[in-house]
Each structure stands twice: as structure tokens, then as C-alpha cells.
Design an enzyme around this catalytic site. Structure first.
Site, PDB file in Angstrom:
ATOM      1  CE1 TYR A 128       3.701   0.603  -9.584  1.00 43.96           C
ATOM      2  CE2 TYR A 128       4.658  -0.746 -11.474  1.00 43.96           C
ATOM      3  CZ  TYR A 128       3.914   0.544 -11.244  1.00 43.96           C
ATOM      4  OH  TYR A 128       3.263   1.069 -11.906  1.00 43.96           O
TER       5      TYR A 128
ATOM      6  CB  SER B 205       3.046  -1.489 -14.713  1.00 51.90           C
ATOM      7  OG  SER B 205       4.364  -1.927 -14.927  1.00 51.90           O
TER       8      SER B 205
END
Length: 252
Positions: free
Chosen positions: A153, A140
Site C-alpha cells: 500500500y 496516505s
């Protein structure tokens, strides 16, 4: 069947929607056979019926289980052996760091990092024995930049990026490549659900798009194309790299 992945056997986790589904469909169109791993049987069976059982097989399983990794690789071995692994399965999580419980942090790490580690370790064991293979970890933009409320995350994706680089170095002389693809905001069902929960979804999405230098959010096909490149022999001299697919967000 011809194509950039002709004769290749791939495993794609989280392969029934969004980036995973786009990757599965692209891989099959380029000549690969794909083992699709996801938790829900319904979407998986529907996807196999659509693509064809001769080119795909579905495994219902949780990537946090070592048994799932073992079963996925065994299925690929029946076709001749795993050549490509795409670690795409993940869960989203948002909360300020001080409001993130230990149990929530562990849950995110288990799915987004430990699950990918287990799949990578199992696939690599077979790949190393044949001196060939390409592993692509979907990380990400949050693995490289700080975004408020994305602590758990980002920690998991950052750990996966670090593991990508270490594994790439360990296996570079053995014919096994390990790379990462780092998407930015992408029109996946998960992101669309998040947008729809806002007070002004259209305005919120427009604001999000304006933060991206290209002026738009990504599409699953954008990320799948990058994954295909790293899976194919076109990237034979690339390992330990992280390819940003974020419209310039992390370059700004």
C-alpha cells in the site's frame, strides 16, 4: 448555482463511499457538477438519485482500465470540460513484506497507482489544452512514514506522491495544478471493517486514536474539506504540495 466551485466540472473516483462520497457531496454543495466513478452500480445510482442527475452522473468502471478514464473524461466534456480530478479510488492491503506475493503487489499497484496515473493522464490532456485544471491525488500518511505490514500500500501511495510532484512541475506553466492530500486513519467503511475484525474492536480503535496527536481518527469530511481547498481557486498558487490530514501523525 453559487459556491466555491460554481460552474466547475469534476471527476471523483471511488466516489460512492467514505472520503469519495463526502467529496462528491461537498463539491455539489459548492456548485460543481460531478462525474462519479466507482465499480459498483448500486451505490452509484443511489447517490445520483439522492444528489440529482442535473448535478451528477455515475460511471461504473474499474480505474485500472484505460477505457474507464476515457469514458469519465468524455462525460465531463459533455458538460463543458473537466476542471477538477480527484483520484480517490484505492484498495487496502496489509501483509509483511516477506509474505507479499508478486501478484498481490501488482494488484495493489494497478489499483492505487496505475489507475490514478491513467485518470490523471487522460484528464490532463484536456486540461492542458484549455490551460486550466486542478488534480488532487489522495495518497496516505503511508506515503511518508513507514508502518509495518503496509509495504504494498505504501509503495503504491509513495509512487503516486512522486508522480504528483513530477506532474506539477511539468504542467506548472500550463495552468494545471497537481497536489496530494494525505489522510491518516479515517473513519471510512474500509477502516471500520478492519477495526471490526479485531478481537477487541473498541479497545483497538481507542489504541489507534491514542497514536494520533489530536487524539482522534479523522472523518471523511475532514479530508473532503482539504480536497475542496486544493480544487478551488483559493489554492491558485499551490502546486506539487502534499497536505497531511492526519491529526498531526506525520508531524510527530
Amino acid at each position: 448555482m453559487s459556491g466555491r466551485l460554481a460552474g466547475k466540472i469534476a471527476i471523483v473516483t471511488g466516489g460512492t463511499s467514505g472520503i469519495g462520497e463526502a467529496t462528491v457531496r461537498l463539491f455539489v454543495s459548492e456548485g460543481a457538477r460531478v462525474v462519479i466513478v466507482a465499480r459498483r452500480s448500486g451505490p452509484g445510482e443511489k447517490l445520483v438519485a439522492d444528489i440529482g442527475p442535473e448535478r451528477s452522473e455515475f460511471l461504473a468502471g474499474d480505474v485500472t482500465s484505460e477505457a474507464t478514464a476515457s469514458k469519465a473524461v468524455d462525460l465531463a466534456e459533455r458538460w463543458g470540460g473537466v476542471d477538477i480530478l480527484v483520484n480517490n479510488a484505492a484498495m487496502d492491503w496489509t501483509s509483511p513484506v516477506v509474505e507479499t506475493s508478486a501478484s498481490d503487489m501488482r494488484r495493489v499497484l494497478e489499483t492505487n497507482f496505475i489507475g490514478a496515473f491513467l485518470m490523471q493522464r487522460e484528464a490532463a490532456t484536456r486540461m492542458l489544452g484549455r490551460h486550466r485544471g486542478s488534480i488532487i491525488n489522495v495518497t496516505s500518511r503511508n506515503a511518508s512514514v513507514g508502518v509495518a505490514t503496509m509495504g504494498a500500500y505504501a509503495a503504491a501511495k509513495g509512487a503516486l506522491l512522486a508522480l504528483t510532484r513530477v506532474a506539477a512541475i511539468e504542467w506548472a506553466g500550463e495552468g494545471v495544478r497537481v497536489n496530494a492530500v494525505a489522510p491518516g486513519l479515517t473513519h471510512t467503511p474500509l477502516v471500520q471493517s478492519w477495526i471490526s475484525e479485531q478481537e477487541d474492536p473498541a479497545g483497538f480503535e481507542k489504541e489507534m486514536a491514542s497514536s494520533i496527536p489530536q487524539g482522534r481518527m479523522g472523518e471523511p469530511a475532514d479530508v473532503a474539506g482539504a480536497i475542496l481547498f486544493l480544487a478551488s481557486d483559493e489554492s491558485a498558487h499551490i502546486t506539487g504540495a502534499s497536505l497531511a490530514v492526519d491529526g498531526g501523525y506525520t508531524a510527530a
